[in-house]
Design an enzyme around this catalytic site. Structure first.
Site, mmCIF file in Angstrom:
data_model
loop_
_atom_site.group_PDB
_atom_site.id
_atom_site.type_symbol
_atom_site.label_atom_id
_atom_site.label_comp_id
_atom_site.label_asym_id
_atom_site.label_seq_id
_atom_site.Cartn_x
_atom_site.Cartn_y
_atom_site.Cartn_z
ATOM 1 N N GLY A 14 0.820 -1.216 0.000
ATOM 2 C CA GLY A 14 0.000 0.000 0.000
ATOM 3 C C GLY A 14 0.847 1.255 0.000
ATOM 4 O O GLY A 14 2.082 1.193 -0.047
ATOM 5 N N ASP A 161 -0.390 12.502 14.916
ATOM 6 C CA ASP A 161 -1.105 13.626 15.530
ATOM 7 C C ASP A 161 -0.134 14.474 16.354
ATOM 8 O O ASP A 161 -0.187 15.700 16.348
ATOM 9 C CB ASP A 161 -2.229 13.092 16.429
ATOM 10 C CG ASP A 161 -3.095 12.097 15.680
ATOM 11 O OD1 ASP A 161 -3.975 12.528 14.926
ATOM 12 O OD2 ASP A 161 -2.863 10.881 15.811
ATOM 13 N N HIS A 189 -6.879 8.190 17.860
ATOM 14 C CA HIS A 189 -6.407 8.741 16.589
ATOM 15 C C HIS A 189 -7.634 9.004 15.722
ATOM 16 O O HIS A 189 -8.046 8.169 14.912
ATOM 17 C CB HIS A 189 -5.449 7.781 15.882
ATOM 18 C CG HIS A 189 -5.200 8.204 14.455
ATOM 19 N ND1 HIS A 189 -4.530 9.352 14.136
ATOM 20 C CD2 HIS A 189 -5.585 7.664 13.278
ATOM 21 C CE1 HIS A 189 -4.515 9.494 12.824
ATOM 22 N NE2 HIS A 189 -5.135 8.489 12.277
HETATM 23 P P1 NAI Z 1 -3.593 1.570 1.077
HETATM 24 O O1 NAI Z 1 -4.988 1.224 0.742
HETATM 25 O O2 NAI Z 1 -2.731 2.269 0.100
HETATM 26 O O3 NAI Z 1 -2.825 0.241 1.508
HETATM 27 C C1 NAI Z 1 -3.335 -0.685 2.398
HETATM 28 C C2 NAI Z 1 -2.788 -2.045 1.987
HETATM 29 O O4 NAI Z 1 -3.174 -2.977 2.980
HETATM 30 C C3 NAI Z 1 -3.366 -2.546 0.651
HETATM 31 O O5 NAI Z 1 -2.288 -2.889 -0.192
HETATM 32 C C4 NAI Z 1 -4.202 -3.757 1.053
HETATM 33 O O6 NAI Z 1 -4.152 -4.787 0.089
HETATM 34 C C5 NAI Z 1 -3.500 -4.187 2.349
HETATM 35 N N1 NAI Z 1 -4.348 -4.958 3.253
HETATM 36 C C6 NAI Z 1 -5.662 -4.821 3.507
HETATM 37 N N2 NAI Z 1 -6.070 -5.752 4.365
HETATM 38 C C7 NAI Z 1 -4.991 -6.475 4.697
HETATM 39 C C8 NAI Z 1 -4.769 -7.594 5.532
HETATM 40 N N3 NAI Z 1 -5.795 -8.159 6.205
HETATM 41 N N4 NAI Z 1 -3.529 -8.084 5.631
HETATM 42 C C9 NAI Z 1 -2.519 -7.540 4.948
HETATM 43 N N5 NAI Z 1 -2.656 -6.498 4.112
HETATM 44 C C10 NAI Z 1 -3.876 -5.976 4.003
HETATM 45 O O7 NAI Z 1 -3.695 2.365 2.468
HETATM 46 P P2 NAI Z 1 -2.565 3.257 3.175
HETATM 47 O O8 NAI Z 1 -2.680 4.644 2.686
HETATM 48 O O9 NAI Z 1 -1.265 2.564 3.098
HETATM 49 O O10 NAI Z 1 -3.125 3.276 4.669
HETATM 50 C C11 NAI Z 1 -3.151 2.090 5.453
HETATM 51 C C12 NAI Z 1 -3.961 2.317 6.711
HETATM 52 O O11 NAI Z 1 -3.347 3.285 7.540
HETATM 53 C C13 NAI Z 1 -5.387 2.842 6.455
HETATM 54 O O12 NAI Z 1 -6.250 2.154 7.349
HETATM 55 C C14 NAI Z 1 -5.300 4.296 6.855
HETATM 56 O O13 NAI Z 1 -6.554 4.785 7.286
HETATM 57 C C15 NAI Z 1 -4.328 4.190 8.019
HETATM 58 N N6 NAI Z 1 -3.681 5.442 8.423
HETATM 59 C C16 NAI Z 1 -3.422 5.610 9.761
HETATM 60 C C17 NAI Z 1 -2.801 6.733 10.227
HETATM 61 C C18 NAI Z 1 -2.535 6.910 11.691
HETATM 62 O O14 NAI Z 1 -2.058 7.980 12.070
HETATM 63 N N7 NAI Z 1 -2.796 5.961 12.570
HETATM 64 C C19 NAI Z 1 -2.407 7.800 9.299
HETATM 65 C C20 NAI Z 1 -2.658 7.524 7.909
HETATM 66 C C21 NAI Z 1 -3.284 6.368 7.511
#
Ligand code: NAI
Length: 328
Positions: A14, A161, A189
């Site tokens: 991702g 944050d 968060h």
């Molecule tokens: P993205 O959609 O680009 O990538 C997520 C990846 O996780 C995808 O490649 C998907 O195939 C994979 N995935 C989904 N379910 C899975 C599983 N059960 N096992 C393994 N891989 C799995 O999303 P991105 O932008 O990388 O964000 C990832 C997460 O981080 C999102 O939930 C987003 O909301 C969260 N996030 C959290 C932040 C925080 O401060 N805590 C800040 C920014 C994003």
């Protein structure tokens, strides 16, 4: 050279994964003397597995001296085998029209499975950071699904944050972000979090007195930090990825290598401090030493802060109630 440690990353193909893996492999997370073996997990879907192959090719092409191995997985039971660090980034984002309850239950299933797998096969000292949203509740679910591991090994990411708050304060005061101490973010968060600079100092001087503007705190600072994620999506058309990866690196590095007395914010299972019920995965001010975090104690919570803390706590309690049936 030290023996390599195993670092599992989920959602590895991702956007956050793409901004994260190269920095872990270059030594920015665990130190320039610490070789790592990356154990990367993606969903079995062919597109995701192919994308993961591409990322691995690029990691190989960096020829990182500290990268002692790379593995691709589609099953958490193999991805988490003997892992010392686990960054749980992959989760199911909220789709159009999806209710919060549905989101919680889809992610509940993911994080129950991953918690169980960590419980079964990870190193007994594994340090787990949950990034995937809803991060606090996902971390809570994973912790509850891993009864044989120390609950304190499970954490959620509030560091983005925290860093956002630090950057806003630096801009407001015209001071260097590196000089800000004793800042924290309480709670979830989510836009409900409470970024708190009442104790913060810059070169020993109180940030609160430097700013001396309660209306700015309430009407500008808190909403800006709370809604920063949405502002980035509006501007970029994609959610924050590089800054999230950077925060994950900061969180794990500080936890593993220590903060030298400096406060940082981590989402951790409450021990009852500050009236937060035990086990709620809550953002607290902590210091880290010898691989352990410790909540900063003895801070005065004034009326405004208590209100804000209760607000973010209520949201977390609601999420916790929303997944209780999944945890049995
Ligand atoms: P993205 O959609 O680009 O990538 C997520 C990846 O996780 C995808 O490649 C998907 O195939 C994979 N995935 C989904 N379910 C899975 C599983 N059960 N096992 C393994 N891989 C799995 O999303 P991105 O932008 O990388 O964000 C990832 C997460 O981080 C999102 O939930 C987003 O909301 C969260 N996030 C959290 C932040 C925080 O401060 N805590 C800040 C920014 C994003």
């Amino acid at each position: 050279m030290k023996a390599p440690v195993r670092v599992a990353v989920t959602g590895a193909a991702g956007q956050i994964g793409y901004a994260l893996l190269f920095r872990i492999a270059s030594g920015e997370m665990l130190g320039k003397d610490q070789p790592v073996i990356l154990q990367l997990l993606e969903i079995p879907d062919e597109r995701a597995q192919n994308a993961l192959k591409g990322v691995i090719m690029e990691l190989e092409d960096c020829a990182f001296p500290l990268l002692a191995g790379i593995e691709a997985h589609s099953d958490p039971m193999t991805a988490f085998k003997d892992t010392d660090y686990a960054l749980l980034v992959g989760s199911r984002p909220r789709g159009p029209g999806m209710e919060r309850a549905e989101l919680l239950s889809i992610n509940g299933a993911i994080f129950i499975g991953q918690g169980k797998a960590l419980n079964a096969v990870a190193s007994r000292d594994v340090k787990v950071l949950v990034v995937g949203n809803p991060a606090n509740t996902n971390a809570y679910i994973a912790m509850k699904s891993a009864p044989d591991l120390n609950p304190n090994n499970f954490t959620a990411m509030l560091r983005l944050d925290h860093n956002r708050a630090a950057s806003q304060i630096a801009a407001k005061t015209g001071k260097a972000v590196a000089d800000i101490e004793k800042l924290t973010v309480w709670g979830n968060h989510s836009p409900s979090m409470y970024a708190d600079y009442r104790f913060a100092t810059i070169n020993g001087e109180s940030v609160k007195s430097m700013i001396n503007d309660e209306a700015w705190n309430r009407d500008v600072f808190l909403p800006t930090v709370g809604k920063r994620g949405a502002a980035i999506i509006a501007a970029r058309g994609l959610s924050s990825a590089a800054s999230a990866a950077n925060a994950a690196i900061d969180h794990m590095r500080d936890w593993a290598l220590g903060t030298n007395g400096k406060w940082v914010t981590m989402g951790i299972p409450s021990d009852g401090s500050y009236g937060i019920p035990k086990d709620v995965m809550f953002g607290f001010p902590v210091t880290c030493e010898n691989g352990e975090y410790k909540i900063v104690q003895g801070l005065e919570i004034d009326e405004f802060s208590r209100e804000r803390i209760n607000f973010t706590l209520a949201e977390l309690e609601e999420e916790r109630a929303g997944v209780a049936h999944l945890l049995g």
